[in-house]
Design an enzyme around this catalytic site. Structure first.
Site, PDB file in Angstrom:
ATOM      1  N   LYS A   1       0.832  -1.204   0.000  1.00 20.19           N
ATOM      2  CA  LYS A   1       0.000   0.000   0.000  1.00 20.19           C
ATOM      3  C   LYS A   1       0.875   1.266   0.000  1.00 20.19           C
ATOM      4  O   LYS A   1       2.087   1.184   0.224  1.00 20.19           O
ATOM      5  CB  LYS A   1      -0.907  -0.026   1.229  1.00 20.19           C
ATOM      6  CG  LYS A   1      -1.896  -1.205   1.243  1.00 20.19           C
ATOM      7  CD  LYS A   1      -2.809  -1.111   2.457  1.00 20.19           C
ATOM      8  CE  LYS A   1      -3.808  -2.256   2.486  1.00 20.19           C
ATOM      9  NZ  LYS A   1      -4.747  -2.133   3.612  1.00 20.19           N
TER      10      LYS A   1
ATOM     11  N   TYR B   1     -12.641  -3.381  -2.631  1.00 20.30           N
ATOM     12  CA  TYR B   1     -13.113  -3.226  -1.249  1.00 20.30           C
ATOM     13  C   TYR B   1     -14.636  -3.169  -1.194  1.00 20.30           C
ATOM     14  O   TYR B   1     -15.200  -2.441  -0.384  1.00 20.30           O
ATOM     15  CB  TYR B   1     -12.495  -1.964  -0.636  1.00 20.30           C
ATOM     16  CG  TYR B   1     -11.028  -2.105  -0.298  1.00 20.30           C
ATOM     17  CD1 TYR B   1     -10.565  -3.191   0.447  1.00 20.30           C
ATOM     18  CD2 TYR B   1     -10.101  -1.155  -0.709  1.00 20.30           C
ATOM     19  CE1 TYR B   1      -9.217  -3.322   0.768  1.00 20.30           C
ATOM     20  CE2 TYR B   1      -8.744  -1.280  -0.394  1.00 20.30           C
ATOM     21  CZ  TYR B   1      -8.313  -2.369   0.347  1.00 20.30           C
ATOM     22  OH  TYR B   1      -6.988  -2.495   0.664  1.00 20.30           O
TER      23      TYR B   1
ATOM     24  N   ASN C   1      -1.795  -0.283   7.135  1.00 19.16           N
ATOM     25  CA  ASN C   1      -1.253  -1.555   7.630  1.00 19.16           C
ATOM     26  C   ASN C   1      -0.343  -2.207   6.584  1.00 19.16           C
ATOM     27  O   ASN C   1      -0.179  -3.416   6.541  1.00 19.16           O
ATOM     28  CB  ASN C   1      -2.388  -2.490   8.080  1.00 19.16           C
ATOM     29  CG  ASN C   1      -3.350  -2.818   6.964  1.00 19.16           C
ATOM     30  OD1 ASN C   1      -3.218  -2.322   5.842  1.00 19.16           O
ATOM     31  ND2 ASN C   1      -4.324  -3.652   7.241  1.00 19.16           N
TER      32      ASN C   1
ATOM     33  N   HIS D   1      -2.025  -5.351   1.600  1.00 17.37           N
ATOM     34  CA  HIS D   1      -3.247  -6.125   1.427  1.00 17.37           C
ATOM     35  C   HIS D   1      -2.808  -7.503   0.978  1.00 17.37           C
ATOM     36  O   HIS D   1      -1.957  -7.616   0.092  1.00 17.37           O
ATOM     37  CB  HIS D   1      -4.166  -5.514   0.353  1.00 17.37           C
ATOM     38  CG  HIS D   1      -5.265  -6.459   0.000  1.00 17.37           C
ATOM     39  ND1 HIS D   1      -6.405  -6.599   0.767  1.00 17.37           N
ATOM     40  CD2 HIS D   1      -5.361  -7.390  -0.989  1.00 17.37           C
ATOM     41  CE1 HIS D   1      -7.156  -7.552   0.245  1.00 17.37           C
ATOM     42  NE2 HIS D   1      -6.551  -8.048  -0.821  1.00 17.37           N
TER      43      HIS D   1
ATOM     44  N   GLU E   1      -9.338 -12.200  -7.403  1.00 18.46           N
ATOM     45  CA  GLU E   1      -8.611 -11.000  -6.988  1.00 18.46           C
ATOM     46  C   GLU E   1      -7.357 -10.793  -7.854  1.00 18.46           C
ATOM     47  O   GLU E   1      -7.068  -9.677  -8.275  1.00 18.46           O
ATOM     48  CB  GLU E   1      -8.177 -11.200  -5.533  1.00 18.46           C
ATOM     49  CG  GLU E   1      -8.377  -9.986  -4.716  1.00 18.46           C
ATOM     50  CD  GLU E   1      -7.899 -10.158  -3.296  1.00 18.46           C
ATOM     51  OE1 GLU E   1      -7.031 -11.004  -3.001  1.00 18.46           O
ATOM     52  OE2 GLU E   1      -8.393  -9.396  -2.471  1.00 18.46           O
TER      53      GLU E   1
HETATM   54  P1  CMP Z   1      -6.889  -4.923   3.873  1.00 14.89           P
HETATM   55  O1  CMP Z   1      -6.217  -6.197   4.236  1.00 14.89           O
HETATM   56  O2  CMP Z   1      -6.460  -4.210   2.656  1.00 14.89           O
HETATM   57  O3  CMP Z   1      -8.456  -5.189   3.768  1.00 14.89           O
HETATM   58  C1  CMP Z   1      -9.396  -4.179   3.938  1.00 14.89           C
HETATM   59  C2  CMP Z   1      -8.782  -2.909   4.440  1.00 14.89           C
HETATM   60  O4  CMP Z   1      -9.683  -1.998   4.992  1.00 14.89           O
HETATM   61  C3  CMP Z   1      -7.862  -3.268   5.608  1.00 14.89           C
HETATM   62  O5  CMP Z   1      -6.723  -3.918   5.121  1.00 14.89           O
HETATM   63  C4  CMP Z   1      -7.641  -1.919   6.220  1.00 14.89           C
HETATM   64  O6  CMP Z   1      -6.637  -1.186   5.534  1.00 14.89           O
HETATM   65  C5  CMP Z   1      -9.003  -1.256   5.980  1.00 14.89           C
HETATM   66  N1  CMP Z   1      -9.830  -1.312   7.189  1.00 14.89           N
HETATM   67  C6  CMP Z   1     -10.457  -2.371   7.718  1.00 14.89           C
HETATM   68  N2  CMP Z   1     -11.139  -2.019   8.828  1.00 14.89           N
HETATM   69  C7  CMP Z   1     -10.943  -0.684   8.987  1.00 14.89           C
HETATM   70  C8  CMP Z   1     -11.381   0.285   9.930  1.00 14.89           C
HETATM   71  N3  CMP Z   1     -12.169  -0.074  10.938  1.00 14.89           N
HETATM   72  N4  CMP Z   1     -10.956   1.542   9.780  1.00 14.89           N
HETATM   73  C9  CMP Z   1     -10.172   1.905   8.761  1.00 14.89           C
HETATM   74  N5  CMP Z   1      -9.722   1.029   7.804  1.00 14.89           N
HETATM   75  C10 CMP Z   1     -10.099  -0.245   7.929  1.00 14.89           C
END
Ligand code: CMP
Length: 157
Positions: A9, A49, A112, A115, A126
Protein backbone atom coordinates in the site's frame (compact mmCIF):
# COMPACT_ATOMS: atom_id res chain seq x y z
CA UNK A 1 0.71 -24.52 -6.60
CA UNK A 2 -1.46 -21.91 -4.96
CA UNK A 3 -1.29 -18.25 -5.94
CA UNK A 4 -2.01 -15.24 -3.79
CA UNK A 5 -2.14 -11.48 -4.29
CA UNK A 6 -0.11 -9.00 -2.26
CA UNK A 7 -0.54 -5.23 -2.61
CA UNK A 8 2.08 -3.03 -0.99
CA UNK A 9 0.00 0.00 0.00
CA UNK A 10 1.01 3.68 -0.26
CA UNK A 11 2.42 3.66 3.31
CA UNK A 12 4.85 0.87 2.34
CA UNK A 13 6.18 3.02 -0.51
CA UNK A 14 6.25 6.26 1.47
CA UNK A 15 8.02 4.56 4.37
CA UNK A 16 10.63 2.90 2.12
CA UNK A 17 9.56 -0.62 3.11
CA UNK A 18 9.05 -2.19 -0.33
CA UNK A 19 12.47 -3.86 -0.45
CA UNK A 20 12.14 -5.23 3.07
CA UNK A 21 8.68 -6.64 2.38
CA UNK A 22 9.73 -8.34 -0.86
CA UNK A 23 12.77 -9.70 0.92
CA UNK A 24 10.68 -11.24 3.72
CA UNK A 25 8.46 -13.08 1.23
CA UNK A 26 11.48 -14.22 -0.79
CA UNK A 27 13.31 -15.46 2.29
CA UNK A 28 10.23 -17.41 3.37
CA UNK A 29 10.47 -19.40 0.13
CA UNK A 30 7.56 -17.89 -1.80
CA UNK A 31 8.02 -17.55 -5.54
CA UNK A 32 7.34 -14.17 -7.17
CA UNK A 33 5.46 -14.84 -10.41
CA UNK A 34 4.28 -11.29 -11.16
CA UNK A 35 4.98 -7.76 -9.94
CA UNK A 36 4.19 -4.20 -11.02
CA UNK A 37 3.62 -0.64 -9.82
CA UNK A 38 0.10 0.63 -10.45
CA UNK A 39 -2.37 3.36 -9.53
CA UNK A 40 -5.72 2.10 -8.29
CA UNK A 41 -8.62 3.90 -9.98
CA UNK A 42 -12.07 4.48 -8.44
CA UNK A 43 -13.56 1.43 -10.11
CA UNK A 44 -10.87 -0.91 -8.85
CA UNK A 45 -11.02 0.46 -5.29
CA UNK A 46 -14.76 -0.09 -5.18
CA UNK A 47 -14.53 -3.56 -6.65
CA UNK A 48 -11.61 -4.57 -4.47
CA UNK A 49 -13.11 -3.23 -1.25
CA UNK A 50 -16.74 -3.98 -2.19
CA UNK A 51 -17.66 -5.17 1.29
CA UNK A 52 -16.45 -1.87 2.81
CA UNK A 53 -18.31 0.48 0.42
CA UNK A 54 -20.77 2.37 2.66
CA UNK A 55 -18.70 1.98 5.84
CA UNK A 56 -17.66 5.18 7.62
CA UNK A 57 -13.99 4.65 6.83
CA UNK A 58 -14.44 3.85 3.13
CA UNK A 59 -13.82 7.37 1.82
CA UNK A 60 -10.60 7.54 3.86
CA UNK A 61 -9.59 4.12 2.61
CA UNK A 62 -10.18 5.16 -1.01
CA UNK A 63 -8.22 8.40 -0.56
CA UNK A 64 -5.38 6.55 1.10
CA UNK A 65 -5.19 3.81 -1.55
CA UNK A 66 -5.07 6.52 -4.25
CA UNK A 67 -2.58 8.77 -2.46
CA UNK A 68 0.38 7.24 -4.31
CA UNK A 69 1.05 4.24 -6.53
CA UNK A 70 1.03 0.78 -4.99
CA UNK A 71 3.15 -2.27 -5.81
CA UNK A 72 1.16 -5.39 -6.62
CA UNK A 73 2.70 -8.83 -6.58
CA UNK A 74 1.55 -12.41 -7.09
CA UNK A 75 3.26 -15.06 -4.99
CA UNK A 76 3.16 -18.79 -5.53
CA UNK A 77 3.75 -21.68 -3.15
CA UNK A 78 2.22 -24.71 -1.46
CA UNK A 79 -0.74 -23.34 0.52
CA UNK A 80 0.52 -19.85 -0.28
CA UNK A 81 -2.71 -18.03 0.71
CA UNK A 82 -2.51 -19.10 4.36
CA UNK A 83 1.32 -18.90 4.52
CA UNK A 84 1.26 -15.29 3.33
CA UNK A 85 -1.54 -14.36 5.76
CA UNK A 86 0.42 -15.87 8.63
CA UNK A 87 3.58 -13.85 8.02
CA UNK A 88 1.58 -10.70 7.24
CA UNK A 89 -0.15 -10.68 10.64
CA UNK A 90 -3.45 -9.27 11.93
CA UNK A 91 -5.16 -6.33 10.16
CA UNK A 92 -4.55 -3.84 12.96
CA UNK A 93 -0.79 -3.29 12.92
CA UNK A 94 -0.46 -2.46 16.59
CA UNK A 95 -2.15 -5.75 17.53
CA UNK A 96 -0.31 -7.95 15.04
CA UNK A 97 2.13 -10.51 16.48
CA UNK A 98 5.76 -9.51 16.70
CA UNK A 99 7.71 -11.24 13.95
CA UNK A 100 4.96 -10.68 11.37
CA UNK A 101 5.36 -7.94 8.76
CA UNK A 102 2.59 -5.79 10.24
CA UNK A 103 3.62 -6.64 13.80
CA UNK A 104 7.15 -5.42 13.13
CA UNK A 105 6.48 -2.52 10.76
CA UNK A 106 2.95 -1.11 11.21
CA UNK A 107 0.80 0.60 13.85
CA UNK A 108 -2.37 1.48 11.92
CA UNK A 109 -5.49 -0.36 10.79
CA UNK A 110 -5.83 1.44 7.45
CA UNK A 111 -2.11 2.10 7.19
CA UNK A 112 -1.25 -1.56 7.63
CA UNK A 113 1.32 -1.72 4.79
CA UNK A 114 -0.15 -4.67 2.91
CA UNK A 115 -3.25 -6.13 1.43
CA UNK A 116 -3.08 -9.90 1.07
CA UNK A 117 -5.66 -12.31 -0.33
CA UNK A 118 -8.28 -13.71 2.00
CA UNK A 119 -9.35 -17.31 1.21
CA UNK A 120 -12.98 -16.20 1.65
CA UNK A 121 -12.61 -13.48 -1.02
CA UNK A 122 -11.65 -15.74 -3.96
CA UNK A 123 -7.90 -15.14 -4.44
CA UNK A 124 -8.05 -16.25 -8.11
CA UNK A 125 -10.63 -13.59 -8.88
CA UNK A 126 -8.61 -11.00 -6.99
CA UNK A 127 -5.47 -11.78 -8.99
CA UNK A 128 -7.46 -11.40 -12.23
CA UNK A 129 -8.56 -7.93 -11.07
CA UNK A 130 -4.96 -6.69 -11.14
CA UNK A 131 -3.00 -9.01 -13.48
CA UNK A 132 -3.58 -10.33 -16.98
CA UNK A 133 -2.44 -13.89 -17.75
CA UNK A 134 0.59 -12.65 -19.71
CA UNK A 135 1.79 -10.66 -16.69
CA UNK A 136 2.14 -13.90 -14.69
CA UNK A 137 5.26 -15.98 -15.29
CA UNK A 138 5.59 -19.74 -15.23
CA UNK A 139 9.29 -20.38 -14.75
CA UNK A 140 11.54 -22.94 -13.09
CA UNK A 141 13.09 -21.92 -9.82
CA UNK A 142 16.16 -23.91 -8.86
CA UNK A 143 15.75 -23.84 -5.07
CA UNK A 144 12.37 -25.65 -4.94
CA UNK A 145 13.85 -28.96 -3.79
CA UNK A 146 15.40 -27.18 -0.81
CA UNK A 147 12.17 -25.38 0.10
CA UNK A 148 9.81 -28.38 -0.10
CA UNK A 149 10.22 -32.14 0.19
CA UNK A 150 9.27 -34.30 -2.85
CA UNK A 151 6.16 -35.35 -0.91
CA UNK A 152 4.90 -31.80 -0.67
CA UNK A 153 5.52 -31.21 -4.36
CA UNK A 154 4.08 -34.45 -5.75
CA UNK A 155 0.51 -33.19 -6.08
CA UNK A 156 1.58 -29.81 -7.41
CA UNK A 157 2.00 -28.94 -11.04
P1 CMP B 1 -6.89 -4.92 3.87
O1 CMP B 1 -6.22 -6.20 4.24
O2 CMP B 1 -6.46 -4.21 2.66
O3 CMP B 1 -8.46 -5.19 3.77
C1 CMP B 1 -9.40 -4.18 3.94
C2 CMP B 1 -8.78 -2.91 4.44
O4 CMP B 1 -9.68 -2.00 4.99
C3 CMP B 1 -7.86 -3.27 5.61
O5 CMP B 1 -6.72 -3.92 5.12
C4 CMP B 1 -7.64 -1.92 6.22
O6 CMP B 1 -6.64 -1.19 5.53
C5 CMP B 1 -9.00 -1.26 5.98
N1 CMP B 1 -9.83 -1.31 7.19
C6 CMP B 1 -10.46 -2.37 7.72
N2 CMP B 1 -11.14 -2.02 8.83
C7 CMP B 1 -10.94 -0.68 8.99
C8 CMP B 1 -11.38 0.29 9.93
N3 CMP B 1 -12.17 -0.07 10.94
N4 CMP B 1 -10.96 1.54 9.78
C9 CMP B 1 -10.17 1.91 8.76
N5 CMP B 1 -9.72 1.03 7.80
C10 CMP B 1 -10.10 -0.24 7.93
Amino acid sequence: MERTLVIMKPDALQRNLVGEIISRFERKGLKIIGMKMISIDDLKVEEHYKKYVGKDFFSHLRKFMQSSPVVAMVLEGVEAVSAVRLITGATKGREADAGTIRGDLAMGIQTNILHVSDPAENPKQEIKRFFTEDELFDYKKIDMSYIYSPDELKDEK
